[in-house]
Write a protein that holds these residues in place. Structure first.
Motif: not given
Length: 341
Positions: A159-165, A143-147, A87-88, A296-302
């Motif tokens: 941007v995260s994944v639902d780890d409880v799920a 600026p920063f974004v949490l991954v 993305a960058a 993971a790839v989608t997470m980094g790109a988003m």
């Protein structure tokens, strides 16, 4: 010491002003064709490379995005970096990748480095559970974004994944297969991801009427294969050994698999194993590993796209709106958990 070729050297050799050389580099359409060709020829002959750091200082905007993750030895974070880098690059930026090694002190040092380098922004998977490092970094107005982490208690994008799920998917699969005693190789308890995956596991056990006692937690200091082997050895030493094990990531699961395999324990007949992340090595293990897949790839790109949106909005008429993106995990079933109970 060899002389570093500068813009003045190019101008002198081409017989033009420094401003003309600058225009050839930055605004070539404003320079006559013959003059442009002469300057470009001298740039090539002298081997001139413009100082990007100086250009960035003048412009006040870096072309570098920082990425700070917990462990670059984990293929999951390599995939996150791949997505962010893609993305960058599409936006004409580069990525400076750094590894905190799950150490808050190292994280603080890298955040200071990002501030010194005036990076465009930072993608961050926090190692410091107290939030002090983030609070200190916020003073720099970068600026920063949490991954791979929900932005709890902060206003920044995440941007995260639902780890409880995800934890629920793993343990529901084991319970449905007939397991009533399950070990959780959890990793460092301070990590939010580790706690969320445990929450999902306990939720399923409660729904199944088994209660929290059906989950035997084996914490580890790290999330790597060596820690998994150590947890596997502890698991083998239990007198009332569980029939299944859920691991907080695939590296831990691969370490457990190595330990029990070496001890002659059959997987999955004697012990079922489920990992988390679905890294490339999961499918290639001696016993292909069931795992909860994270995009993971989608997470980094988003995450990179959110950061770019925020930096492009700076100083504009429309302020940036922070967003929390939560992606859904997926269970990938392989042979490590398929024995009938």
């Amino acid at each position: 010491m060899a002389h570093s070729v500068g813009i003045k050297d190019v101008a002198r050799a081409a017989g033009v002003s420094v401003g003309t050389v600058s225009n050839v580099i930055n605004r070539p359409d404003t320079v006559a064709t013959e003059t442009r060709a002469r300057v470009l020829a001298e740039i090539d002959r002298l081997g001139y490379v413009r100082s990007e750091s100086a250009r960035q200082l003048r412009a006040g905007r870096s072309r570098i995005m920082g990425l700070l993750v917990l462990d670059m030895g984990n293929p999951f974070f390599v995939d996150v970096a791949r997505g962010a880098e893609r993305a960058a690059r599409d936006a004409g930026l580069g990525v400076m990748v750094c590894n905190s090694a799950q150490n808050p002190a190292e994280e603080a040092e890298y955040l200071s480095l990002f501030a010194e380098q005036r990076v465009r922004g930072v993608l961050l998977t926090p190692a410091d559970a107290t939030g002090r490092n983030i609070e200190g970094f916020r003073r720099h107005s970068i600026p920063f974004v949490l991954v791979d982490r929900v932005a709890e208690g902060t206003t920044e994008c995440s941007v995260s994944v639902d780890d409880v799920a995800g934890g629920a998917l793993a343990v529901r699969h084991l319970v449905d297969a007939g397991h009533r005693s399950i070990a959780y190789v959890s990793g460092p308890p301070a990590l939010h991801q580790v706690r969320d995956r445990r929450t999902g596991a306990l939720r399923v056990l409660d729904e199944a009427g088994l209660g929290p006692g059906a989950l035997r937690e084996l914490p580890t200091e790290r999330l790597d294969v060596a820690a998994g082997r150590d947890a596997g050895a502890r698991l083998l030493g239990l007198s009332d050994r569980p029939t299944a094990v859920f691991c907080a990531n695939d590296l831990l699961a691969l370490g457990v698999l190595q330990a029990v395999y070496a001890a002659g324990v059959a997987v999955p007949d004697d012990l079922a194993i489920v990992g988390y992340d679905d890294i490339e090595f999961a499918a290639a293990a001696a016993v292909p590993l069931t795992s909860v897949r994270q995009p993971a790839v989608t997470m980094g790109a988003m995450a990179a796209e959110l950061l770019l949106e925020e930096t492009e909005a700076e100083g504009g008429d429309r302020p940036h709106t922070h967003r929390r993106v939560v992606l859904q995990p997926e269970l990938v079933v392989r042979r490590s958990s398929l024995a009938a109970r």
